[in-house]
Design a protein around this motif. Structure first.
Motif, PDB file in Angstrom:
ATOM      1  N   LEU A  94      52.128 -88.094 -38.956  1.00 20.91           N
ATOM      2  CA  LEU A  94      51.672 -89.344 -39.565  1.00 20.91           C
ATOM      3  C   LEU A  94      52.800 -90.034 -40.327  1.00 20.91           C
ATOM      4  CD1 LEU A  94      48.196 -88.227 -40.970  1.00 20.91           C
ATOM      5  CD2 LEU A  94      48.580 -89.842 -39.097  1.00 20.91           C
ATOM      6  N   GLU A  95      53.541 -89.268 -41.101  1.00 18.59           N
ATOM      7  CA  GLU A  95      54.576 -89.878 -41.933  1.00 18.59           C
ATOM      8  C   GLU A  95      55.773 -90.323 -41.103  1.00 18.59           C
ATOM      9  OE1 GLU A  95      55.209 -87.709 -45.626  1.00 18.59           O
ATOM     10  OE2 GLU A  95      53.083 -87.172 -45.679  1.00 18.59           O
ATOM     11  N   THR A  96      56.039 -89.620 -40.002  1.00 16.96           N
ATOM     12  CA  THR A  96      57.075 -90.081 -39.083  1.00 16.96           C
ATOM     13  C   THR A  96      56.667 -91.404 -38.441  1.00 16.96           C
ATOM     14  OG1 THR A  96      57.820 -87.828 -38.601  1.00 16.96           O
ATOM     15  CG2 THR A  96      58.354 -89.516 -36.986  1.00 16.96           C
ATOM     16  N   LEU A  97      55.399 -91.514 -38.057  1.00 16.61           N
ATOM     17  CA  LEU A  97      54.902 -92.779 -37.512  1.00 16.61           C
ATOM     18  C   LEU A  97      55.021 -93.892 -38.548  1.00 16.61           C
ATOM     19  CD1 LEU A  97      53.511 -94.495 -35.366  1.00 16.61           C
ATOM     20  CD2 LEU A  97      51.308 -93.601 -36.168  1.00 16.61           C
ATOM     21  N   ALA A  98      54.722 -93.577 -39.805  1.00 13.72           N
ATOM     22  CA  ALA A  98      54.859 -94.576 -40.870  1.00 13.72           C
ATOM     23  C   ALA A  98      56.296 -95.083 -40.947  1.00 13.72           C
ATOM     24  CB  ALA A  98      54.437 -93.976 -42.209  1.00 13.72           C
ATOM     25  N   VAL A  99      57.255 -94.159 -40.881  1.00 10.95           N
ATOM     26  CA  VAL A  99      58.666 -94.550 -40.944  1.00 10.95           C
ATOM     27  C   VAL A  99      59.037 -95.416 -39.739  1.00 10.95           C
ATOM     28  CG1 VAL A  99      61.036 -93.696 -40.870  1.00 10.95           C
ATOM     29  CG2 VAL A  99      59.339 -92.545 -42.301  1.00 10.95           C
ATOM     30  N   GLU A 100      58.580 -95.030 -38.562  1.00 13.48           N
ATOM     31  CA  GLU A 100      58.897 -95.801 -37.356  1.00 13.48           C
ATOM     32  C   GLU A 100      58.375 -97.233 -37.468  1.00 13.48           C
ATOM     33  OE1 GLU A 100      57.118 -93.407 -34.348  1.00 13.48           O
ATOM     34  OE2 GLU A 100      58.820 -92.018 -34.213  1.00 13.48           O
ATOM     35  N   GLU A 101      57.174 -97.392 -38.018  1.00 19.20           N
ATOM     36  CA  GLU A 101      56.611 -98.735 -38.143  1.00 19.20           C
ATOM     37  C   GLU A 101      57.344 -99.546 -39.203  1.00 19.20           C
ATOM     38  OE1 GLU A 101      52.417 -99.138 -38.089  1.00 19.20           O
ATOM     39  OE2 GLU A 101      52.205 -97.878 -36.307  1.00 19.20           O
ATOM     40  N   ILE A 102      57.761 -98.884 -40.269  1.00 24.35           N
ATOM     41  CA  ILE A 102      58.530 -99.567 -41.317  1.00 24.35           C
ATOM     42  C   ILE A 102      59.869-100.052 -40.764  1.00 24.35           C
ATOM     43  CG2 ILE A 102      59.825 -99.135 -43.450  1.00 24.35           C
ATOM     44  CD1 ILE A 102      57.410 -97.255 -44.226  1.00 24.35           C
ATOM     45  N   ILE A 103      60.553 -99.195 -40.011  1.00 21.68           N
ATOM     46  CA  ILE A 103      61.847 -99.570 -39.435  1.00 21.68           C
ATOM     47  C   ILE A 103      61.672-100.694 -38.420  1.00 21.68           C
ATOM     48  CG2 ILE A 103      63.736 -98.760 -37.963  1.00 21.68           C
ATOM     49  CD1 ILE A 103      63.444 -96.010 -39.331  1.00 21.68           C
ATOM     50  N   ALA A 104      60.659-100.583 -37.568  1.00 23.20           N
ATOM     51  CA  ALA A 104      60.428-101.611 -36.547  1.00 23.20           C
ATOM     52  C   ALA A 104      60.131-102.969 -37.173  1.00 23.20           C
ATOM     53  CB  ALA A 104      59.279-101.185 -35.636  1.00 23.20           C
ATOM     54  N   ARG A 105      59.524-102.964 -38.342  1.00 22.32           N
ATOM     55  CA  ARG A 105      59.162-104.206 -39.032  1.00 22.32           C
ATOM     56  C   ARG A 105      60.346-104.803 -39.790  1.00 22.32           C
ATOM     57  NH1 ARG A 105      54.996-102.217 -42.026  1.00 22.32           N
ATOM     58  NH2 ARG A 105      56.240-102.237 -43.920  1.00 22.32           N
ATOM     59  N   GLY A 106      61.422-104.037 -39.935  1.00 24.78           N
ATOM     60  CA  GLY A 106      62.594-104.528 -40.643  1.00 24.78           C
ATOM     61  C   GLY A 106      62.523-104.375 -42.146  1.00 24.78           C
ATOM     62  N   ASP A 107      61.647-103.478 -42.632  1.00 22.11           N
ATOM     63  CA  ASP A 107      61.458-103.313 -44.076  1.00 22.11           C
ATOM     64  C   ASP A 107      62.091-102.036 -44.626  1.00 22.11           C
ATOM     65  OD1 ASP A 107      60.019-105.645 -44.213  1.00 22.11           O
ATOM     66  OD2 ASP A 107      58.058-104.674 -44.098  1.00 22.11           O
ATOM     67  N   ALA A 108      62.951-101.395 -43.851  1.00 18.03           N
ATOM     68  CA  ALA A 108      63.449-100.076 -44.247  1.00 18.03           C
ATOM     69  C   ALA A 108      64.162-100.095 -45.593  1.00 18.03           C
ATOM     70  CB  ALA A 108      64.372 -99.522 -43.166  1.00 18.03           C
ATOM     71  N   ALA A 109      65.010-101.088 -45.823  1.00 19.93           N
ATOM     72  CA  ALA A 109      65.789-101.118 -47.068  1.00 19.93           C
ATOM     73  C   ALA A 109      64.877-101.251 -48.283  1.00 19.93           C
ATOM     74  CB  ALA A 109      66.798-102.261 -47.026  1.00 19.93           C
ATOM     75  N   ALA A 110      63.917-102.159 -48.205  1.00 19.21           N
ATOM     76  CA  ALA A 110      63.012-102.371 -49.338  1.00 19.21           C
ATOM     77  C   ALA A 110      62.139-101.143 -49.587  1.00 19.21           C
ATOM     78  CB  ALA A 110      62.136-103.592 -49.081  1.00 19.21           C
ATOM     79  N   VAL A 111      61.652-100.535 -48.519  1.00 14.27           N
ATOM     80  CA  VAL A 111      60.810 -99.348 -48.664  1.00 14.27           C
ATOM     81  C   VAL A 111      61.617 -98.192 -49.244  1.00 14.27           C
ATOM     82  CG1 VAL A 111      59.562 -97.568 -47.378  1.00 14.27           C
ATOM     83  CG2 VAL A 111      59.144 -99.991 -46.898  1.00 14.27           C
ATOM     84  N   ALA A 112      62.834 -98.000 -48.748  1.00 12.65           N
ATOM     85  CA  ALA A 112      63.677 -96.923 -49.267  1.00 12.65           C
ATOM     86  C   ALA A 112      63.954 -97.127 -50.753  1.00 12.65           C
ATOM     87  CB  ALA A 112      64.984 -96.852 -48.483  1.00 12.65           C
ATOM     88  N   ALA A 113      64.182 -98.374 -51.151  1.00  6.17           N
ATOM     89  CA  ALA A 113      64.448 -98.657 -52.564  1.00  6.17           C
ATOM     90  C   ALA A 113      63.233 -98.321 -53.420  1.00  6.17           C
ATOM     91  CB  ALA A 113      64.827-100.125 -52.739  1.00  6.17           C
ATOM     92  N   GLU A 114      62.041 -98.675 -52.947  1.00  6.07           N
ATOM     93  CA  GLU A 114      60.835 -98.364 -53.721  1.00  6.07           C
ATOM     94  C   GLU A 114      60.591 -96.863 -53.775  1.00  6.07           C
ATOM     95  OE1 GLU A 114      56.005 -99.148 -53.833  1.00  6.07           O
ATOM     96  OE2 GLU A 114      57.308-100.589 -52.798  1.00  6.07           O
ATOM     97  N   LEU A 115      60.742 -96.188 -52.644  1.00 13.12           N
ATOM     98  CA  LEU A 115      60.507 -94.742 -52.623  1.00 13.12           C
ATOM     99  C   LEU A 115      61.522 -93.999 -53.489  1.00 13.12           C
ATOM    100  CD1 LEU A 115      59.591 -94.122 -48.874  1.00 13.12           C
ATOM    101  CD2 LEU A 115      58.047 -94.168 -50.842  1.00 13.12           C
TER     102      LEU A 115
END
Length: 216
Positions: A94-115
């Protein structure tokens, strides 16, 4: 004899209050896997009938938090190593799928900063076990929320009660370090790198180690 760890209840919606109190006691580790939940003792502690307690225990059994044996004794559920492994493998997927969707959406940097701001405490920090558990789960829950996939989040939330039972189970070695910042930072780094393959490897390795730590 009344159990001093359990609070007295008011007389409104007794069944719901008993159910919620027992559920919280199981999920917070007040009652640990294998503990016997005796109807008579619980009824006396709460000041309610055994029937009210029995109904609450039946609901907890349907939720998979307690089990009953052939003699009618109810105990907090003890999950087998195989069941624990299944839970953590599903979480990894589930969490790998979450990461894949975040990356595909182009939000990886913002999500990584929040996490990064939600990283659990360091090993040496003076934080009790229950607080570490809450912060650990909050980190992973927020990751799933940030995926924007409601079905994924609902599925993850459906595992949460069983996760908590697992995390109060006796395990091999000290499980505290698996919940510290050092074990979560590589997950954030893989997201920031927008590397779905690396993220998958990191999340499955993290969950495999967690399953090993909490397996009896």
């Amino acid at each position: 004899m009344p159990n001093p760890r359990l609070p007295k209840l008011n007389r409104m919606t007794l069944r719901e209050q008993v159910l919620e109190s027992l559920r919280e006691a199981v999920l917070s580790g007040t009652f640990r896997p294998g503990d016997h939940l005796a109807e008579t003792e619980l009824a006396e502690s709460y000041g309610v009938s055994r029937g009210t307690v029995r109904e609450a225990l039946r609901t907890l059994q349907q939720a998979g938090l307690v089990t009953g044996d052939s003699r009618g004794k109810v105990r907090v559920r003890t999950l087998s190593p195989g069941e624990i492994g299944e839970i953590f493998r599903v979480r990894a997927a589930l969490e790998t799928l979450a990461v894949e969707e975040i990356i595909a959406r182009g939000d990886a940097a913002a999500v990584a900063a929040e996490l990064h701001t939600l990283l659990p405490p360091a090993q040496e920090d003076d934080v009790d076990y229950l607080r570490r558990l809450e912060l650990d789960l909050a980190f992973h829950q927020r990751l799933c929320e940030l995926s924007g996939n409601a079905t994924l989040m609902e599925t993850w939330a459906g595992l949460e009660d069983r996760m908590r039972v697992v995390m109060f189970s006796p395990g091999q070695g000290d499980p505290v370090d698996i919940m510290n910042a050092d074990h979560h930072a590589p997950l954030v780094e893989a997201i920031a790198a927008e590397d779905p393959v690396g993220a998958r490897a990191a999340f499955f390795a993290h969950m495999d180690e967690a399953a090993r730590r909490w397996s009896a």
